[in-house]
Design an enzyme around this catalytic site. Structure first.
Site, PDB file in Angstrom:
ATOM      1  N   ILE A   1      30.996 -53.855  52.682  1.00 20.32           N
ATOM      2  CA  ILE A   1      30.683 -53.397  51.245  1.00 20.32           C
ATOM      3  C   ILE A   1      31.158 -52.167  51.017  1.00 20.32           C
ATOM      4  O   ILE A   1      30.552 -51.226  51.388  1.00 20.32           O
ATOM      5  CB  ILE A   1      29.093 -53.759  51.083  1.00 20.32           C
ATOM      6  CG1 ILE A   1      28.620 -55.027  51.818  1.00 20.32           C
ATOM      7  CG2 ILE A   1      28.644 -53.467  49.850  1.00 20.32           C
ATOM      8  CD1 ILE A   1      29.314 -56.194  51.105  1.00 20.32           C
TER       9      ILE A   1
ATOM     10  N   GLY B   1      61.384 -41.699  61.858  1.00 21.58           N
ATOM     11  CA  GLY B   1      60.422 -40.941  62.691  1.00 21.58           C
ATOM     12  C   GLY B   1      59.476 -40.333  61.625  1.00 21.58           C
ATOM     13  O   GLY B   1      58.024 -40.341  61.861  1.00 21.58           O
TER      14      GLY B   1
ATOM     15  N   ALA C   1      27.656 -56.706  46.680  1.00 17.27           N
ATOM     16  CA  ALA C   1      27.436 -57.423  47.979  1.00 17.27           C
ATOM     17  C   ALA C   1      27.436 -58.765  48.320  1.00 17.27           C
ATOM     18  O   ALA C   1      26.685 -59.365  47.969  1.00 17.27           O
ATOM     19  CB  ALA C   1      25.791 -56.729  48.586  1.00 17.27           C
ATOM     20  N   LEU C   2      28.531 -58.955  48.697  1.00 13.89           N
ATOM     21  CA  LEU C   2      29.129 -60.633  48.826  1.00 13.89           C
ATOM     22  C   LEU C   2      29.475 -60.803  50.066  1.00 13.89           C
ATOM     23  O   LEU C   2      28.954 -61.788  50.697  1.00 13.89           O
ATOM     24  CB  LEU C   2      30.178 -60.897  47.908  1.00 13.89           C
ATOM     25  CG  LEU C   2      30.783 -62.172  47.782  1.00 13.89           C
ATOM     26  CD1 LEU C   2      29.878 -63.223  47.343  1.00 13.89           C
ATOM     27  CD2 LEU C   2      32.034 -62.302  46.907  1.00 13.89           C
TER      28      LEU C   2
ATOM     29  N   GLU D   1      46.270 -65.892  52.475  1.00 13.00           N
ATOM     30  CA  GLU D   1      46.058 -67.314  52.520  1.00 13.00           C
ATOM     31  C   GLU D   1      45.102 -68.133  51.666  1.00 13.00           C
ATOM     32  O   GLU D   1      45.612 -69.197  51.194  1.00 13.00           O
ATOM     33  CB  GLU D   1      45.545 -67.455  53.895  1.00 13.00           C
ATOM     34  CG  GLU D   1      46.664 -66.973  55.210  1.00 13.00           C
ATOM     35  CD  GLU D   1      46.708 -65.494  55.333  1.00 13.00           C
ATOM     36  OE1 GLU D   1      47.829 -64.950  56.040  1.00 13.00           O
ATOM     37  OE2 GLU D   1      45.778 -64.655  54.698  1.00 13.00           O
TER      38      GLU D   1
ATOM     39  N   GLY E   1      33.405 -64.519  55.174  1.00 13.23           N
ATOM     40  CA  GLY E   1      34.325 -63.542  54.260  1.00 13.23           C
ATOM     41  C   GLY E   1      34.720 -64.117  53.160  1.00 13.23           C
ATOM     42  O   GLY E   1      34.368 -64.344  52.134  1.00 13.23           O
ATOM     43  N   SER E   2      35.935 -65.135  53.295  1.00 13.77           N
ATOM     44  CA  SER E   2      36.352 -65.650  52.309  1.00 13.77           C
ATOM     45  C   SER E   2      35.714 -66.915  51.774  1.00 13.77           C
ATOM     46  O   SER E   2      36.033 -67.340  50.805  1.00 13.77           O
ATOM     47  CB  SER E   2      38.055 -66.118  52.415  1.00 13.77           C
ATOM     48  OG  SER E   2      38.875 -64.857  52.797  1.00 13.77           O
TER      49      SER E   2
ATOM     50  N   GLU F   1      29.784 -61.280  54.221  1.00 12.24           N
ATOM     51  CA  GLU F   1      28.717 -61.448  55.240  1.00 12.24           C
ATOM     52  C   GLU F   1      29.605 -61.483  56.566  1.00 12.24           C
ATOM     53  O   GLU F   1      30.747 -61.743  56.865  1.00 12.24           O
ATOM     54  CB  GLU F   1      27.850 -62.584  55.297  1.00 12.24           C
ATOM     55  CG  GLU F   1      27.099 -62.763  54.100  1.00 12.24           C
ATOM     56  CD  GLU F   1      25.897 -63.714  53.778  1.00 12.24           C
ATOM     57  OE1 GLU F   1      25.950 -64.519  54.698  1.00 12.24           O
ATOM     58  OE2 GLU F   1      25.013 -63.801  52.868  1.00 12.24           O
TER      59      GLU F   1
ATOM     60  N   GLU G   1      39.356 -58.851  48.461  1.00 12.12           N
ATOM     61  CA  GLU G   1      39.286 -59.842  47.222  1.00 12.12           C
ATOM     62  C   GLU G   1      39.829 -61.332  47.387  1.00 12.12           C
ATOM     63  O   GLU G   1      40.617 -61.844  46.533  1.00 12.12           O
ATOM     64  CB  GLU G   1      39.749 -59.361  46.069  1.00 12.12           C
ATOM     65  CG  GLU G   1      38.664 -58.278  45.354  1.00 12.12           C
ATOM     66  CD  GLU G   1      39.250 -57.950  43.985  1.00 12.12           C
ATOM     67  OE1 GLU G   1      39.254 -58.755  43.180  1.00 12.12           O
ATOM     68  OE2 GLU G   1      38.903 -56.688  43.764  1.00 12.12           O
TER      69      GLU G   1
END
Length: 384
Positions: A163, A345, A130-131, A372, A137-138, A133, A368
């Site tokens: 998450i 198509g 859980a990183l 950029e 983000g980055s 928010e 991850e």
């Protein structure tokens, strides 16, 4: 058509043996799941299949004779390439068992490792990190979730989003601000069991491709002081160490996706008749196929060079890891897009593999660390 090990100079005998073992496995692909409940069910089924294949030893390493736990990054990348070719949901479950335990086997106490690692390696417990928010983000240094010390406990307040495994995980490694220093140096990592009072799981987040994703909220969530992983203020360092290991493997999954898209395209142009002759005889089609193959092999070289560097040096390889993630994910996007174009198509029609790959590949350039961000890491390392 099927996945096989590439003949690259970065592999030794054990990697070739792993490649043969993977190629002999029955393809794990299933019909694409629909809806959050089916995604959750398929995710659990995939993890049981992976555990039964003995592959989780690669991402939840056992202690060696010295007591250290080391991951073979080339082996990690080979498995992710295999799953990228066959089934990206299985790739997610395989990878998250590593990402959701890495801080433990890198910096956890013996008691923490004993409590969690064996069950995760056996596929009996689902892991998560859980990183990210809503407003961070980055930019990890902007994380706002806090963990304040109260006696023998820490109290966690805040929110996480996007998450993987939210709602199906049995435990979370939570990165929260403990405030030893401003910015990234004031973050710490904690173990948090699912079902802990004060932890609320939000509704599943529906992406363009099936993925077990959701949000978390912490409202006075109390964890014992021994839930802290490593030293206070070392959470950012732990997260970056995890990315050094796993970012090249994102590129490897991208290589697997590219190989599958190329194989699908080759099969199509050999059979499809256009303007009175097989598409494969058209020079424009041949040029497109050549570009797809070159993109794929160039990405594989970047990925396995980075994995080899990490395995050989054992130290920080942030620039190489970012290059591998960047090149692998961007190449996969181009190759899949080219396959869709060759299918015409049919390439945007549900039921065709290239349509599914088109939706699945897009997230690789974001999670991850977006492309950029990888470029920024590479440039800063070169300019330092």
């Amino acid at each position: 058509m099927g996945w096989t090990l590439s003949d690259l100079p970065f592999f030794d005998a054990r990697h070739r043996a792993l490649g043969e073992r993977l190629a002999a496995l029955p393809p794990p692909a299933h019909p694409e799941p629909r809806g959050a409940e089916e995604v959750a069910r398929r995710s659990r089924e995939s993890l049981r299949w992976i555990a039964g294949s003995g592959l989780l030893d690669i991402v939840v390493p056992r202690a060696d004779a010295s007591g250290a736990r080391r991951i073979d990054v080339r082996a990690l990348c080979l498995v992710r390439e295999f799953f990228g070719y066959h089934d990206l949901l299985a790739d997610t479950m395989f990878t998250m068992q590593g990402i959701g335990t890495a801080a433990l086997w890198l910096a956890g106490t013996a008691a923490q490792q004993q409590r969690y690692l064996d069950r995760c390696r056996a596929g009996e417990s689902i892991a998560a990190l859980a990183l990210t928010e809503p407003e961070a983000g980055s930019d990890v240094a902007a994380l706002a979730t806090t963990a304040r010390r109260e006696g023998d406990h820490f109290v966690i307040d805040g929110a996480k989003t996007l998450i993987t495994n939210a709602g199906i995980a049995d435990h979370y490694i939570v990165i929260a601000r403990t405030g030893e220093e401003p910015g990234a140096r004031g973050l710490s990592a904690f173990m948090l069991d699912a079902g802990t009072p004060g932890l609320e799981v939000g509704e599943p987040i529906d992406l363009i491709a099936p993925h077990p994703l959701g949000s978390l909220r912490f409202d006075g969530c109390r964890v014992p002081a021994d839930a802290l992983i490593g030293a206070p203020g070392q959470g950012f360092k732990a997260a970056m160490a995890v990315f050094d290991i796993f970012r090249p493997s994102v590129g490897a999954a991208g290589v697997g996706v590219a190989r599958r898209a190329l194989d699908e395209a080759l099969g199509h142009v050999r059979q499809r008749v256009l303007f009175g002759k097989p598409m494969a005889r058209l020079e424009g089609v041949q040029a497109r196929i050549a570009d797809m193959a070159t993109d794929t092999e160039t990405a594989a070289l970047a990925v396995y060079r980075a994995a080899w560097a990490k395995d050989v040096t054992g130290g920080r390889c942030s620039r190489e890891a970012s290059m591998a993630k960047l090149v692998g994910s961007e190449a996969a996007q181009r190759v899949v897009d080219a396959a869709v174009q060759l299918f015409g198509g049919r390439g945007i029609t549900k039921g065709y593999m290239v349509e599914q790959l088109y939706r699945e590949v897009r997230g690789m350039r974001i999670y991850e660390g977006a492309s950029e961000v990888q470029r920024m890491i590479i440039a800063r390392d070169l300019l330092a």
